[in-house]
Design a protein around this motif. Structure first.
Motif, mmCIF file in Angstrom:
data_model
loop_
_atom_site.group_PDB
_atom_site.id
_atom_site.type_symbol
_atom_site.label_atom_id
_atom_site.label_comp_id
_atom_site.label_asym_id
_atom_site.label_seq_id
_atom_site.Cartn_x
_atom_site.Cartn_y
_atom_site.Cartn_z
ATOM 1 N N LEU A 165 44.775 51.408 65.335
ATOM 2 C CA LEU A 165 44.229 49.883 65.059
ATOM 3 C C LEU A 165 45.337 49.317 64.367
ATOM 4 C CD1 LEU A 165 40.411 50.764 64.241
ATOM 5 C CD2 LEU A 165 41.406 50.060 66.382
ATOM 6 N N ASP A 166 44.995 47.841 64.803
ATOM 7 C CA ASP A 166 45.914 47.085 63.962
ATOM 8 C C ASP A 166 45.200 46.641 62.488
ATOM 9 O OD1 ASP A 166 47.659 44.806 63.145
ATOM 10 O OD2 ASP A 166 47.393 43.539 64.657
ATOM 11 N N THR A 167 45.881 47.042 61.643
ATOM 12 C CA THR A 167 45.342 46.753 60.339
ATOM 13 C C THR A 167 45.897 45.699 59.379
ATOM 14 O OG1 THR A 167 46.978 48.373 59.229
ATOM 15 C CG2 THR A 167 44.830 49.183 59.960
ATOM 16 N N HIS A 168 46.728 44.796 60.077
ATOM 17 C CA HIS A 168 47.193 43.609 59.272
ATOM 18 C C HIS A 168 46.295 42.703 59.017
ATOM 19 C CE1 HIS A 168 49.934 40.348 58.583
ATOM 20 N NE2 HIS A 168 49.220 39.518 59.378
ATOM 21 N N ILE A 169 45.044 42.613 59.517
ATOM 22 C CA ILE A 169 44.024 41.709 59.012
ATOM 23 C C ILE A 169 43.348 42.266 57.743
ATOM 24 C CG2 ILE A 169 42.053 42.703 60.217
ATOM 25 C CD1 ILE A 169 41.341 39.723 60.827
#
Length: 1744
Positions: A165-169
């Protein structure tokens, strides 16, 4: 006002444990969240906001207000719904802050609600599967986490990365905070992360929509990442289920689990759950609007249910709810809604469901409330208990926030331990503001009970009494403080207080004696906080009342400020030992720092080392406990990355409090906080949560600032979350206290209150507006669905993109209804009491909030009309105040209202209430009748009392069924008195002013004083001691005061500033002078801008300009000037002179315009009157003669009338022109004359007796009465002009009256007594006394006409008086040749037959007053008239009695037997009467005895009555005490009843019910004897006194009687007897009314139950009976004609009384057996049974 016997009340086993704990001061035994009476029903609504909007709106609009009214009316408590989603922006629904607040409020509701506390509303449609019903969308979404521990967050972050998953947020939106313990990641605020977020909230709707969408995407992504990562961690076993639950459960699931899990069955009975199913839901799932009701997944073109959410719900449905239901009686309701086949879940379908839900919700809430809430009347009936609870609730609150443990607490604990040794003294705690004195004493009071039990054993039962002085009404005044303490001690130690002392010194002695009741088993501790807050009456601050030497088992702890009122210094004089003093000083900085650290750790917070530096700097400046607490409140919110500097923390308590308020404003909005805290601060006793929400919802300024555009609809209210957040932000500073069943928000200390006042109540205009809004709220002005117009700032709503058609500012040119912009604010009704049962009006809960607040806010907002008519003139308020023992408080409020309004009606009302105090305190139900009796006579003079009279008519019958219609009670009146000097000889002049209570007084010592007569205060004084004052005058505008002195100067003063403006010398004519002396100023007068003065024997008048103070010119007259009068417009001056001459001058230029001389030229002009409305001038000479001149042509006056009044050789002492200029009163020493200015003739003349002389006389305002005083008398007399009667004589107790002065401004009369006392009389009230008509002799007989519109009375004189029943006025007087002995009326009342002692009978036409027929010849003993009005029976004792036809006067027959007390049967066939021992029935046609009953020898008939419903039956009593019912037709005895022996010894009266079943027998004692004539049973009913007269109502249901009061009654109000109405069905007295005159005759009407009483002074009183449990309530008293005198101004004019005399020559003469007629009979009598007689007899015709 305390009820008698409070202190003597003994504790009993039935008293609840909570009550006993409260009275003994065991605070730890009380509930932690409320004391026993701090109750409200608080219901938490648990629902999904998306799909329940319609239901929640409908409940809010229609159901919650009804439930609120139900709780207030039946239990006296509030109903509050906690629905934090209502009114909140939908984008904030998933806010972590909101969810945290919801959980906190849910916990409060579960703990504190007195009734139902938790409702699960329809949380989305339910889907049918295997006949199971549940919701879907409601629990699908997990929460967006606001804060996550760092270990958990990093673990989740790693799992998310591992899952791809993209955890940037997450990294962008979450920030690490080292100040959390342990460290945590928190979600950054939207305002920080979204561009222009704050501006978008205030600007365009498009920007807001964009930001809302952005946040929605962010929150969904964050939830998705958290959910995926946590589920993966849970599968691996890295995260336990309990740990994962907070990330996976929705807010709704958390609330359900918290509220319903692990609860007792008893608790779950207070909860209710509503579940709903929508059938065939899947068929319509594709419709866009259906997504609101179900979690769905869109896959291509397919719309499907979210299977994961559904599986989770199955577990909750199949396990959680069934488990709860199985273990308890939880109410669960399921319902099925069928979608429309075409439209699906349409608006109509939803509306039907919502309507059913609302009905079910209301029924369930009422059912649960009735099952769980008990009516609590403890605080209503016991003021002492309420006072104890108020202080205990404060003690609980303060002790809860006591954080700083000190050695002082240990020191006081040691002091409290009982000593075996010598006596002790009180312990004194002192210290400056904010040092924690109150908190310390609260902790002492809380712990004292436990400490003493621990020290002395568990069997010890200590008593702890705590009072926070100044926090309640009873704790501010020393007398009530000591009284409540004494009573609480007496309750605990079971001491009887037989009576409470009136003197405060005796109260102190009582306290000393009660302290001796303590023992080692029951030690006593008294805690008194803030001695400096006591009022200084009775030299309280000298502390003479404080017990200094205490018994060994008594301890007293007091606190005070060190430098306030010298209290600490006084204590040191009384208590010398320093061991009894505890000083609270600033603490050590390190200790405070450590305390602060512990507080932060307690909530899992800390500060960084860099931040700690600035904390230490702040603590170095101040270490007061409150300052430390304020620092804590600031730093607890610091994040570790926050930039902190030396300005981040304040250096003083004051600055820190202001900083706290500013921070709250930033969070919640400046306008909201300004108004909210302003309202709390200005409220007299604080506000409840619900009240604050209501009031803010009425405030358009607040609504315009906080309202969400989509919520501009009914009901228009602020959202509750604002109030909840405000309370949370100020927790510990805005505290709660319980007062009379309600929980009020108040400031924790006076310092907070002062700063809030400074910040939020400094603008006078805002303060006035806010007081006005609070007054409207407590008046209930916007309750009951009344809509209030919503006005708002145009720019604000333009930014919210509300179209112009919604904005009233854009509709100025269109005629639109204000309702379009008016909204219901849902404020509750505000009655004075909440009635629990309409049939039991004395069972009620008092609306104490209205009682406390309303008068306070009305006075401060200047709403005098609302104060007068909404409070003071409100009967319900008066009755309630008396009923709850607040009579003196009611009088104080009336006096307060009078000081604001100066309305004389209020002054009279206060006097009236004081005069009936004893009566109404003994019997509050009689208040309405007492008020009506006293106010009806004066209402024409004091018209504003009409409102109170109508209130009495409306609400009085609930408590007293007697309603006075016309009162003849003499007005009791006492004037205001002001001693001026020792003798009237020292008084030069007295001037009334525009202010009714202010007078100017000039004394011979040269002083001119301004006095307030009511308060007897000298307001200001002018000293002219250098010269003697001759007189004073005021200009009409009261700007200038002019003083004439013996130095022949006029001193001109500024009246308001009492400063001398100028001094002007008055000069006489050159050739004038006084023989043998100096000429002084003879007189002076003022016009608008000029002063005119003249010397003795002078022909010149000096004119002075008042503005500049210089002489203008002199008017030269022909003769010596005697008087001067200026025209009202100030243009002309009229100068009266000797030889009855007057000259007219122009004041503007000094020109002489004309000179006129009266033909009566012997005297001099005494006075000149200017009738400006008629263009006339009237010259009145010293002998009373007058000449009238037309001054239309001012230079050539024309003589209109000369009126000669000479002849009685008496000087004129006073002249007055009536207000309407229609009458002139001339008062001479020997007579008073009244002239009509229309015809210029004398219309009335009153002569004094030979030895009497008039001092002065004035006219009443309406000119119908004359008020005068006589020489050497101390009375003021009131004469009626029309009748000449002296209607009243008012005694002046100060001595003989020597002078009367009339104030034209306020219709006041000033009298000066010989003793130098000034009295101020109200002429309106004086003349009201003359409104009561009297015949002058006691009323002996009273008849009511058939139509019940007229009353006819006989008083032993030669006249019969005809009274108008509706007005109480005498309209006609029928004069006879002799004393009237008998009188009868026809059923219509049109004809009246009378007889006198001159052997004459008269027939009168009552409408015209004409004596149409007269018969001479025989003296009549009794007159009767048949029921059909055709025949008259004239009974004679000496000669034959006769029956004769009324229409013609012809004889029908003679009756040869002598009858007594005769009656005519209903069928008009027999005349029944007694003759010795016989009861005879004589035929009215033949005159012969047709039927008879003969008693045995020696037995006589005592009394008999006819039975109305049985025409042929007679009931009589014989001397053998036997009651017979005898049938006349059959000559047989139907029934016989034997009475007890000696029963008839004192028989007074005997009454029979219409059906003949009951007999009422009066014996002249205190018992009413009710005899059942069928069974023979005799029942005794005790009366209120010795019965004088009794009457049974026509229907036999009511007994009306008059009884004389008992001699042992302590009542000095002049009550002679009481009028009482008893309902025979239950023997209950339903009405009592005092009679203040001696009654002489009692009569009841035949139709409506009206009572007429004749009195000894020749007046009558009329009353009606309205039984509240009967249909008689339909009688509309307020529309009765008797009220016309109140309602209609035209009725104030009294009708002219007609006097009609008898015929001098008889029309017929009766001889032995013949009648001689002198003319034809003019009598005209018609009846439905017989036609009119049209064949009168001829003159001199003889009839055998």
């Amino acid at each position: 006002m305390w009820p008698s016997g409070v202190g003597s009340r003994q504790p009993c086993p039935r008293e609840s444990a909570l009550r006993r704990a409260a009275i003994s001061g065991n605070i730890n035994a009380l509930p932690p969240h409320n004391v026993p009476t701090g109750r409200s029903v608080r219901v938490f609504i648990c629902s999904n906001p998306d799909d329940t909007e319609a239901e929640r709106n409908a409940l809010k609009e229609h159901v919650y207000p009804k439930l609120r009214d139900f709780c207030r009316e039946n239990y006296g408590i509030e109903f509050q719904v906690v629905d934090l989603y209502w009114g909140v922006d939908p984008e904030e629904w998933d806010s972590p802050e909101l969810q945290r607040l919801r959980m906190k409020l849910l916990e409060e509701c579960l703990k504190t609600s007195a009734g139902p506390c938790f409702v699960v509303s329809r949380l989305g449609p339910q889907v049918e599967r295997h006949d199971r019903l549940w919701w879907e969308k409601s629990t699908a979404a997990s929460e967006c986490q606001g804060e996550v521990e760092s270990a958990e967050f990093e673990m989740i972050l790693d799992a998310a990365v591992e899952a791809g998953l993209d955890t940037h947020i997450l990294e962008e939106w979450y920030c690490r905070d080292e100040n959390s313990v342990p460290p945590a990641y928190y979600l950054k605020p939207k305002a920080q992360m979204l561009k222009n977020y704050q501006n978008s909230m205030e600007s365009s709707s498009a920007a807001k929509t964009k930001n809302d969408k952005a946040w929605r995407n962010v929150s969904e992504e964050i939830k998705r990442i958290f959910r995926t990562a946590v589920l993966q961690l849970q599968e691996k076993g890295t995260m336990k289920s309990a740990q994962a639950k907070k990330f996976l459960c929705s807010a709704l699931e958390d609330e359900l689990d918290f509220a319903l899990g692990k609860q007792t069955p008893a608790f779950l009975r207070k909860c209710v759950c509503y579940i709903r199913k929508i059938s065939n839901f899947d068929r319509f799932a594709k419709l866009p609007e259906m997504s609101r009701y179900m979690d769905i997944v869109v896959s291509g073109d397919r719309v499907m249910r979210n299977q994961e959410a559904y599986e989770r719900l199955l577990k909750v449905r199949d396990e959680f709810i069934p488990t709860v239901v199985a273990a308890s009686n939880l109410r669960v309701y399921s319902s099925i809604t069928h979608c429309d086949m075409k439209l699906g879940y349409s608006q109509e379908v939803e509306s039907n469901y919502v309507e059913g839900l609302c009905k079910q919700f209301y029924e369930d809430m009422v059912d649960i409330i009735q099952a769980t809430v008990q009516q609590n009347f403890d605080t209503e009936s016991d003021p002492l208990y309420d006072e104890i609870l108020q202080h205990l609730s404060l003690c609980q609150t303060y002790a809860a926030i006591y954080e700083f443990k000190t050695e002082s607490l240990d020191y006081i604990q040691e002091y409290l331990m009982p000593s075996k040794g010598s006596r002790m003294s009180p312990m004194v705690v002192y210290g400056g503001p904010c040092t924690g004195k109150t908190l310390l004493l609260s902790e002492v009071a809380k712990q004292a009970y436990t400490w003493l039990q621990k020290e002395m054993g568990p069997e010890t039962d200590p008593v702890v009494i705590v009072r926070f002085i100044g926090s309640s009404q009873l704790s501010t005044d020393l007398r009530t403080l000591l009284q409540s303490i004494c009573e609480q001690i007496a309750l605990n130690y079971r001491c009887l207080i037989h009576f409470l002392p009136n003197k405060i010194q005796e109260m102190r002695e009582l306290l000393i004696n009660l302290l001796g009741e303590s023992s080692f088993h029951r030690p006593l501790v008294i805690v008194l906080d803030a001695l400096e807050q006591l009022s200084d009456a009775d030299e309280v601050r000298k502390l003479w009342w404080l017990p200094i030497h205490l018994p060994r088992t008594v301890r007293i702890v007091v606190s005070t400020l060190p430098n306030k009122h010298g209290i600490l210094q006084k204590l040191r004089h009384l208590i010398h030992d320093d061991g009894y003093y505890v000083e609270l000083i600033q603490r050590d900085r390190k200790v405070c720092s450590q305390t602060l650290k512990q507080q932060l750790l307690g909530v899992k917070r800390k500060v960084t080392s860099g931040q700690q530096i600035y904390v230490n700097e702040a603590l170095a400046k101040c270490t007061l406990p409150m300052f430390v607490n304020l620092i804590y409140r600031e730093v607890v919110h610091w994040r570790s990355h926050k930039d902190v500097d030396d300005r981040s923390l304040c250096s003083t308590v004051h600055e820190s409090i202001e900083q706290l308020f500013y921070s709250v404003e930033n969070k919640l909005g400046q306008r909201f906080v300004f108004r909210a805290l302003g309202y709390i601060t200005m409220a007299k006793a604080g506000l409840t949560e619900v009240e604050l929400e209501d009031i803010l919802s009425l405030d358009n300024i607040v609504l315009g600032d906080v309202i969400v555009a989509t919520y501009l609809k009914n009901p228009l209210r602020i959202s509750y979350d604002l109030v909840a957040r405000l309370k949370e932000e100020l927790d510990g500073y805005l505290v709660e206290r319980q007062v009379r069943n309600v929980t009020l928000m108040v400031w924790a200390n006076r310092h907070l209150h002062l700063i809030a006042q400074k910040l939020y109540l400094s603008n006078e205009e805002d303060v006035h507006q806010m007081h006005s809004l609070l007054a409207e709220y407590f008046l209930g002005a916007w309750s009951g669905g009344r809509k209030k117009i919503f006005t708002y700032d145009n720019n604000h709503f333009t930014s919210l993109n509300i179209s112009h058609h919604k904005n009233p500012h854009h509709q100025q040119h269109e005629k639109t209804s204000s309702d379009k912009y008016s909204y219901d604010r849902q404020t509750p009704e505000q009655p004075w009491v909440f009635q629990c049962n309409l049939l039991e009006p004395d069972i009620f809960f008092v609306n104490h909030r209205k009682m406390t607040e309303l008068v306070y806010h009305l006075t401060r907002s200047g709403r005098t009309d609302d104060l007068m008519f909404g409070v003071i003139m409100n009967f319900s308020w008066l009755y309630t105040m008396i009923k709850i023992g607040q009579f003196e408080k009611a009088l104080t409020d009336i006096d307060l209202a009078y000081s604001y309004t100066q309305e004389k009606e209020l002054k009279f009302l206060a006097t009236t209430l004081r005069s009936v105090k004893v009566k109404v305190l003994k019997n509050p139900a009689s208040l309405s009748a007492e008020l009506q009796q006293r106010l009806l006579p004066v209402v024409t003079s004091l018209p504003k009392l009409r409102h109170l009279l109508l209130e009495c008519d409306k609400d009085g019958p609930k408590y007293c069924s007697i309603v006075p219609l016309h009162s003849s009670m003499d007005v009791t009146y006492s004037p205001e008195r002001l001693p001026l000097c020792s003798s009237y000889m020292q008084i030069v002049e007295i001037l009334p002013t525009l202010a009714p209570n202010i007078v100017l007084v000039a004394l011979e010592d040269g002083s001119v004083s301004t006095w307030d007569v009511e308060s007897r205060q000298l307001l200001r004084q002018i000293d002219t001691a250098r010269s003697v004052v001759l007189g004073i005058r005021l200009t009409t505008d009261e700007k200038y005061l002019v003083v004439a002195t013996t130095k022949n100067t006029l001193l001109i003063y500024d009246n308001h500033k009492s400063c001398l403006l100028s001094e002007v010398e008055i000069k006489g004519s050159k050739h004038a002078g006084v023989t043998g002396g100096v000429a002084f100023i003879n007189g002076f007068t003022l016009s608008t801008h000029h002063a005119l003065a003249w010397l003795e024997a002078s022909k010149d008048v000096n004119v002075i300009d008042l503005l500049y103070g210089w002489p203008l010119y002199q008017f030269h007259c022909w003769y010596e000037v005697t008087c001067v009068q200026c025209s009202p417009d100030g243009m002309y001056a009229f100068c009266g002179q000797y030889l009855n001459t007057a000259s007219i001058f122009h004041l503007g230029n000094g020109d002489k315009l004309a000179t006129v001389t009266s033909e009566f030229s012997g005297g001099f002009v005494k006075s000149i009157l200017v009738l400006d409305t008629l263009n006339q001038m009237v010259m009145i000479d010293n002998e009373g003669s007058l000449s009238v001149w037309n001054t239309k042509e001012i230079t050539n006056p024309r003589l209109m009338e000369d009126y000669d009044c000479r002849g009685d050789d008496s000087e004129v002492v006073g002249i007055e022109l009536s207000e309407d200029q229609r009458s002139i009163l001339i008062c001479k020493a020997r007579s008073i004359e009244v002239l009509d200015t229309k015809v210029w003739k004398m219309v009335e003349k009153f002569k004094a007796k030979r030895t009497e002389r008039f001092v002065a006389a004035v006219l009443s305002k309406n000119g119908q009465s004359i008020v005068a005083s006589m020489e050497n008398t101390s009375s003021i007399f009131v004469w009626r002009r029309d009748s000449g009667q002296c209607m009243a004589s008012l005694i002046e107790i100060s001595g003989a009256i020597v002078k009367l002065i009339k104030s034209v401004h306020h219709n006041l009369l000033l009298s000066v007594a010989s003793s130098g006392v000034l009295s101020v009389w109200d002429i309106d009230i004086i003349t009201a006394m003359s409104n009561i008509d009297k015949t002058g002799k006691k009323i002996q007989t009273l008849l009511l006409s058939g139509r019940e519109d007229y009353v006819f009375t006989m008083d032993g004189s030669e006249a019969v008086h005809k009274w108008n029943f509706n007005t109480g006025f005498i309209e006609t007087v029928f004069k006879h040749e002799g004393i009237v002995e008998n009188c009868v009326l026809t059923s219509s009342g049109d004809l009246m037959v009378t007889s006198d002692d001159k052997s004459s009978q008269y027939i009168w036409q009552t409408n015209s007053g004409e004596n149409i027929f007269r018969i001479n010849g025989q003296r009549i003993s009794q007159l009767l008239i048949t029921h059909n009005d055709q025949f008259v029976v004239s009974l004679c004792e000496q000669n034959a009695s006769r029956v004769w036809r009324l229409a013609t006067g012809h004889k029908v027959c003679n009756i040869l037997v002598t009858l007594q007390n005769a009656l005519i049967t209903t069928a008009n066939t027999f005349l029944v009467g007694t003759s010795k021992n016989k009861l005879l029935a004589v035929s009215l046609w033949s005159g012969s005895v047709s039927k008879k009953f003969v008693c045995d020898d020696g037995i006589t008939i005592v009394n008999f009555k006819l039975i109305p419903d049985c025409p042929d039956c007679v009931v009589f009593i014989t001397s053998t005490e036997t009651v017979f019912i005898w049938s006349v037709a059959d000559e047989s005895v139907c029934r016989r009843v034997q009475l007890p022996t000696n029963f008839l010894k004192n028989l007074e009266d005997f009454q029979i019910s219409p059906n003949g079943k009951l007999g009422i027998i009066s014996k002249g004692d205190e018992n009413i004897n009710v005899l059942d004539l069928h069974s023979g049973k005799l029942r005794l009913v005790h009366a209120a006194g010795i019965i004088w007269r009794q009457k049974l109502s026509r229907d036999g249901r009511y007994l009306v009687y008059v009884c004389f009061r008992n001699c042992d009654e302590d009542d000095d109000a002049g009550v002679v007897s009481n009028l009482i109405v008893m309902r025979l069905a239950d023997g209950k007295s339903i009405g009592t009314c005092s009679l203040y005159k001696t009654p002489t005759f009692l009569s009841l009407s035949q139709r409506a139950l009206n009572i007429i009483i004749g009195f000894e002074d020749g007046s009558i009183g009329t009353y009606t009976v309205v039984d509240r449990v009967d249909a008689a309530l339909k009688i509309k008293i307020a529309t009765s004609n008797s009220r016309q005198i109140v309602n209609n101004a035209s009725q104030k004019v009294r009708p002219k009384c007609g006097n009609h005399s008898f015929k001098a020559v008889a029309d017929c003469t009766w001889r032995e057996s013949t009648e001689v007629f002198s003319r034809d009979s003019p009598i005209n009598v018609s009846d439905s049974g017989e036609g009119e007689s049209t064949t009168p007899t001829k003159k001199t015709e003889l009839l055998q």
